[in-house]
Design a protein around this motif. Structure first.
Motif, PDB file in Angstrom:
ATOM      1  N   LEU A   1       0.511  38.233  53.493  1.00  0.00           N
ATOM      2  CA  LEU A   1      -0.841  38.541  53.972  1.00  0.00           C
ATOM      3  C   LEU A   1      -1.891  37.714  53.220  1.00  0.00           C
ATOM      4  CD1 LEU A   1      -2.484  40.433  55.893  1.00  0.00           C
ATOM      5  CD2 LEU A   1      -2.783  41.955  53.924  1.00  0.00           C
ATOM      6  N   GLU A   2      -1.609  37.443  51.948  1.00  0.00           N
ATOM      7  CA  GLU A   2      -2.533  36.627  51.160  1.00  0.00           C
ATOM      8  C   GLU A   2      -2.568  35.181  51.639  1.00  0.00           C
ATOM      9  OE1 GLU A   2      -1.894  37.011  46.868  1.00  0.00           O
ATOM     10  OE2 GLU A   2      -2.398  39.138  47.159  1.00  0.00           O
ATOM     11  N   LYS A   3      -1.418  34.672  52.083  1.00  0.00           N
ATOM     12  CA  LYS A   3      -1.361  33.280  52.556  1.00  0.00           C
ATOM     13  C   LYS A   3      -1.865  33.141  53.995  1.00  0.00           C
ATOM     14  CE  LYS A   3       2.418  31.732  49.612  1.00  0.00           C
ATOM     15  NZ  LYS A   3       3.729  32.384  49.460  1.00  0.00           N
ATOM     16  N   PHE A   4      -1.808  34.210  54.754  1.00  0.00           N
ATOM     17  CA  PHE A   4      -2.111  34.191  56.186  1.00  0.00           C
ATOM     18  C   PHE A   4      -3.451  33.514  56.540  1.00  0.00           C
ATOM     19  CE2 PHE A   4      -4.081  36.274  59.835  1.00  0.00           C
ATOM     20  CZ  PHE A   4      -3.130  36.137  60.831  1.00  0.00           C
ATOM     21  N   PRO A   5      -4.580  33.862  55.879  1.00  0.00           N
ATOM     22  CA  PRO A   5      -5.861  33.240  56.274  1.00  0.00           C
ATOM     23  C   PRO A   5      -5.870  31.721  56.109  1.00  0.00           C
ATOM     24  CG  PRO A   5      -6.247  35.172  54.913  1.00  0.00           C
ATOM     25  CD  PRO A   5      -4.788  34.888  54.841  1.00  0.00           C
ATOM     26  N   GLU A   6      -5.329  31.237  54.989  1.00  0.00           N
ATOM     27  CA  GLU A   6      -5.329  29.790  54.753  1.00  0.00           C
ATOM     28  C   GLU A   6      -4.432  29.079  55.770  1.00  0.00           C
ATOM     29  OE1 GLU A   6      -6.924  27.500  53.353  1.00  0.00           O
ATOM     30  OE2 GLU A   6      -5.453  25.884  53.518  1.00  0.00           O
ATOM     31  N   VAL A   7      -3.298  29.686  56.122  1.00  0.00           N
ATOM     32  CA  VAL A   7      -2.393  29.055  57.089  1.00  0.00           C
ATOM     33  C   VAL A   7      -3.025  29.039  58.488  1.00  0.00           C
ATOM     34  CG1 VAL A   7      -0.146  29.222  58.251  1.00  0.00           C
ATOM     35  CG2 VAL A   7      -0.305  29.655  55.794  1.00  0.00           C
ATOM     36  N   VAL A   8      -3.528  30.185  58.938  1.00  0.00           N
ATOM     37  CA  VAL A   8      -4.003  30.297  60.321  1.00  0.00           C
ATOM     38  C   VAL A   8      -5.400  29.682  60.492  1.00  0.00           C
ATOM     39  CG1 VAL A   8      -4.587  31.904  62.190  1.00  0.00           C
ATOM     40  CG2 VAL A   8      -2.545  32.299  60.784  1.00  0.00           C
ATOM     41  N   PHE A   9      -6.325  30.026  59.603  1.00  0.00           N
ATOM     42  CA  PHE A   9      -7.717  29.585  59.778  1.00  0.00           C
ATOM     43  C   PHE A   9      -8.013  28.264  59.060  1.00  0.00           C
ATOM     44  CE2 PHE A   9      -7.672  34.080  60.600  1.00  0.00           C
ATOM     45  CZ  PHE A   9      -8.552  34.242  61.646  1.00  0.00           C
ATOM     46  N   GLY A  10      -7.332  28.018  57.939  1.00  0.00           N
ATOM     47  CA  GLY A  10      -7.567  26.782  57.204  1.00  0.00           C
ATOM     48  C   GLY A  10      -6.743  25.637  57.765  1.00  0.00           C
ATOM     49  N   PHE A  11      -5.448  25.871  57.960  1.00  0.00           N
ATOM     50  CA  PHE A  11      -4.533  24.815  58.404  1.00  0.00           C
ATOM     51  C   PHE A  11      -4.464  24.705  59.930  1.00  0.00           C
ATOM     52  CE2 PHE A  11      -0.248  23.448  59.636  1.00  0.00           C
ATOM     53  CZ  PHE A  11      -0.225  22.185  59.071  1.00  0.00           C
ATOM     54  N   MET A  12      -4.006  25.745  60.606  1.00  0.00           N
ATOM     55  CA  MET A  12      -3.875  25.674  62.081  1.00  0.00           C
ATOM     56  C   MET A  12      -5.246  25.483  62.723  1.00  0.00           C
ATOM     57  SD  MET A  12      -1.175  28.758  62.790  1.00  0.00           S
ATOM     58  CE  MET A  12       0.387  28.905  61.926  1.00  0.00           C
ATOM     59  N   ALA A  13      -6.238  26.193  62.219  1.00  0.00           N
ATOM     60  CA  ALA A  13      -7.645  26.064  62.613  1.00  0.00           C
ATOM     61  C   ALA A  13      -7.865  25.887  64.119  1.00  0.00           C
ATOM     62  CB  ALA A  13      -8.277  24.906  61.831  1.00  0.00           C
ATOM     63  N   PRO A  14      -7.344  26.805  64.937  1.00  0.00           N
ATOM     64  CA  PRO A  14      -7.562  26.693  66.380  1.00  0.00           C
ATOM     65  C   PRO A  14      -9.016  27.034  66.742  1.00  0.00           C
ATOM     66  CG  PRO A  14      -6.586  28.806  65.891  1.00  0.00           C
ATOM     67  CD  PRO A  14      -6.633  28.058  64.582  1.00  0.00           C
ATOM     68  N   ALA A  15      -9.408  26.707  67.978  1.00  0.00           N
ATOM     69  CA  ALA A  15     -10.777  27.012  68.423  1.00  0.00           C
ATOM     70  C   ALA A  15     -11.017  28.521  68.433  1.00  0.00           C
ATOM     71  CB  ALA A  15     -11.006  26.421  69.809  1.00  0.00           C
ATOM     72  N   MET A  16      -9.948  29.294  68.722  1.00  0.00           N
ATOM     73  CA  MET A  16     -10.104  30.747  68.811  1.00  0.00           C
ATOM     74  C   MET A  16      -8.879  31.447  68.245  1.00  0.00           C
ATOM     75  SD  MET A  16     -10.890  32.969  72.262  1.00  0.00           S
ATOM     76  CE  MET A  16     -12.414  32.205  72.604  1.00  0.00           C
ATOM     77  N   VAL A  17      -9.102  32.554  67.542  1.00  0.00           N
ATOM     78  CA  VAL A  17      -7.999  33.372  67.018  1.00  0.00           C
ATOM     79  C   VAL A  17      -8.246  34.815  67.439  1.00  0.00           C
ATOM     80  CG1 VAL A  17      -6.768  34.189  64.943  1.00  0.00           C
ATOM     81  CG2 VAL A  17      -7.784  31.901  64.941  1.00  0.00           C
ATOM     82  N   VAL A  18      -7.206  35.495  67.897  1.00  0.00           N
ATOM     83  CA  VAL A  18      -7.326  36.931  68.196  1.00  0.00           C
ATOM     84  C   VAL A  18      -6.323  37.684  67.326  1.00  0.00           C
ATOM     85  CG1 VAL A  18      -7.174  38.728  69.954  1.00  0.00           C
ATOM     86  CG2 VAL A  18      -8.010  36.462  70.574  1.00  0.00           C
ATOM     87  N   ILE A  19      -6.816  38.668  66.585  1.00  0.00           N
ATOM     88  CA  ILE A  19      -5.950  39.488  65.733  1.00  0.00           C
ATOM     89  C   ILE A  19      -6.099  40.944  66.147  1.00  0.00           C
ATOM     90  CG2 ILE A  19      -5.522  40.278  63.363  1.00  0.00           C
ATOM     91  CD1 ILE A  19      -6.472  37.570  62.372  1.00  0.00           C
ATOM     92  N   SER A  20      -4.968  41.604  66.404  1.00  0.00           N
ATOM     93  CA  SER A  20      -5.020  43.039  66.687  1.00  0.00           C
ATOM     94  C   SER A  20      -4.188  43.782  65.649  1.00  0.00           C
ATOM     95  CB  SER A  20      -4.515  43.347  68.100  1.00  0.00           C
ATOM     96  OG  SER A  20      -3.117  43.510  68.106  1.00  0.00           O
ATOM     97  N   THR A  21      -4.580  45.015  65.366  1.00  0.00           N
ATOM     98  CA  THR A  21      -3.893  45.838  64.363  1.00  0.00           C
ATOM     99  C   THR A  21      -4.266  47.302  64.626  1.00  0.00           C
ATOM    100  OG1 THR A  21      -3.409  45.903  61.962  1.00  0.00           O
ATOM    101  CG2 THR A  21      -5.737  45.739  62.583  1.00  0.00           C
ATOM    102  N   PRO A  22      -3.425  48.254  64.196  1.00  0.00           N
ATOM    103  CA  PRO A  22      -3.781  49.661  64.438  1.00  0.00           C
ATOM    104  C   PRO A  22      -5.092  50.047  63.734  1.00  0.00           C
ATOM    105  CG  PRO A  22      -1.473  49.483  63.802  1.00  0.00           C
ATOM    106  CD  PRO A  22      -2.089  48.129  63.586  1.00  0.00           C
ATOM    107  N   ASN A  23      -5.849  50.940  64.368  1.00  0.00           N
ATOM    108  CA  ASN A  23      -7.030  51.529  63.735  1.00  0.00           C
ATOM    109  C   ASN A  23      -6.609  52.890  63.180  1.00  0.00           C
ATOM    110  OD1 ASN A  23      -9.428  52.798  63.104  1.00  0.00           O
ATOM    111  ND2 ASN A  23     -10.034  53.104  65.256  1.00  0.00           N
ATOM    112  N   SER A  24      -6.519  53.007  61.863  1.00  0.00           N
ATOM    113  CA  SER A  24      -5.977  54.231  61.256  1.00  0.00           C
ATOM    114  C   SER A  24      -6.847  55.457  61.536  1.00  0.00           C
ATOM    115  CB  SER A  24      -5.810  54.046  59.749  1.00  0.00           C
ATOM    116  OG  SER A  24      -7.060  53.876  59.125  1.00  0.00           O
TER     117      SER A  24
END
Ligand code: SAM
Length: 231
Positions: free
Chosen positions: A114-137
């Motif tokens: 989870l710590e590496k996830f932002p740098e990989v997805v937003f820093g490296f892959m850096a697509p025009a758009m990202v959608v993330i879904s997760t449960p709302n507790s």
């Protein structure tokens, strides 16, 4: 419709609205979302990534071209590529995408991933758009048998404030905007708990072509490509 279908429909609606040509689904499991997206005529490239290789067997079967795909002259080319690997690793095959989806993925990540996830997805892959879904507790008290999470493999489940502060922090760090929404509306009278599934839609604020992305970020392959399907 069941919640997972509402999540997929949310992505389909976004695809119709923004018309991305290259879409990747991270944590694609049995490729149901990719299979739905192959009918969106704007899409030319679909990619799936999952750390588990077993569900691909079903996914590949589902994604293999139908007789009709050969009988009808192709109006566009479509390539679907499936990769085995982790979102904690960078691989150049994920560069140059218009949309990357992470549906019910982050809550399955161990702390170091989870710590590496932002740098990989937003820093490296850096697509025009990202959608993330997760449960709302905050919705959990309305669900039967949540002990303490909705699924035994969940490492955490966040309330809206937790998800939004995590997401806003990422947006600030990587120059994206983010808007929050969800699917699975709360019952009448319980509106204050919010959606059952919370969703963040991130849009990159700077422009970048796939060529510059590739030029600036040479990296060795980290995933194993398990399948390439051409229509
Ligand atoms: N996105 C699909 C959906 O919405 O139906 C599947 C969600 S499933 C709950 C989570 C998926 O994430 C699983 O298929 C799991 O193997 C995958 N996954 C877990 N950790 C991962 C990682 N580090 N990298 C890539 N995929 C991962």
């Amino acid at each position: 419709p069941p919640l997972y279908k509402q999540r997929y429909q949310f992505i389909k609606d976004l695809v119709w609205k923004y018309k991305p040509k290259k879409v990747a689904d991270l944590g694609c499991a049995d490729c149901t979302l990719l299979w739905m997206l192959k009918f969106c005529s704007c899409i030319e490239v679909l990619a799936g990534l999952d750390i588990s290789s077993t569900p691909f067997k079903e996914g590949e079967h589902r994604l293999s071209p139908l007789p009709g795909d050969y009988l009808q002259p192709a109006e566009r080319s479509l390539t679907v590529t499936l990769h085995h690997g982790s979102v904690a690793h960078k691989d150049p095959c994920m560069l140059g995408f218009d949309l990357i989806t992470c549906i019910e993925l982050i809550e399955h990540l161990e702390e170091p991933e989870l710590e590496k996830f932002p740098e990989v997805v937003f820093g490296f892959m850096a697509p025009a758009m990202v959608v993330i879904s997760t449960p709302n507790s905050e919705f959990n008290p309305l669900l039967p048998g949540v002990t303490p999470f909705r699924h035994p493999d969940h490492k955490f489940e966040w309330n809206r404030a937790e998800f939004q502060s995590w997401a806003l922090n990422i947006a600030r760090s990587y120059d994206y905007s983010v808007e929050f929404t969800g699917v699975g509306p709360p019952p009448t009278g319980m509106e204050e708990v919010g959606f059952c599934t919370q969703i963040g839609v991130f849009i990159r604020k700077y422009s970048q072509t796939s060529e510059t992305a590739r030029f600036e970020k040479p990296t060795k392959a980290a995933y194993k490509t398990v399948s390439i399907i051409c229509y």
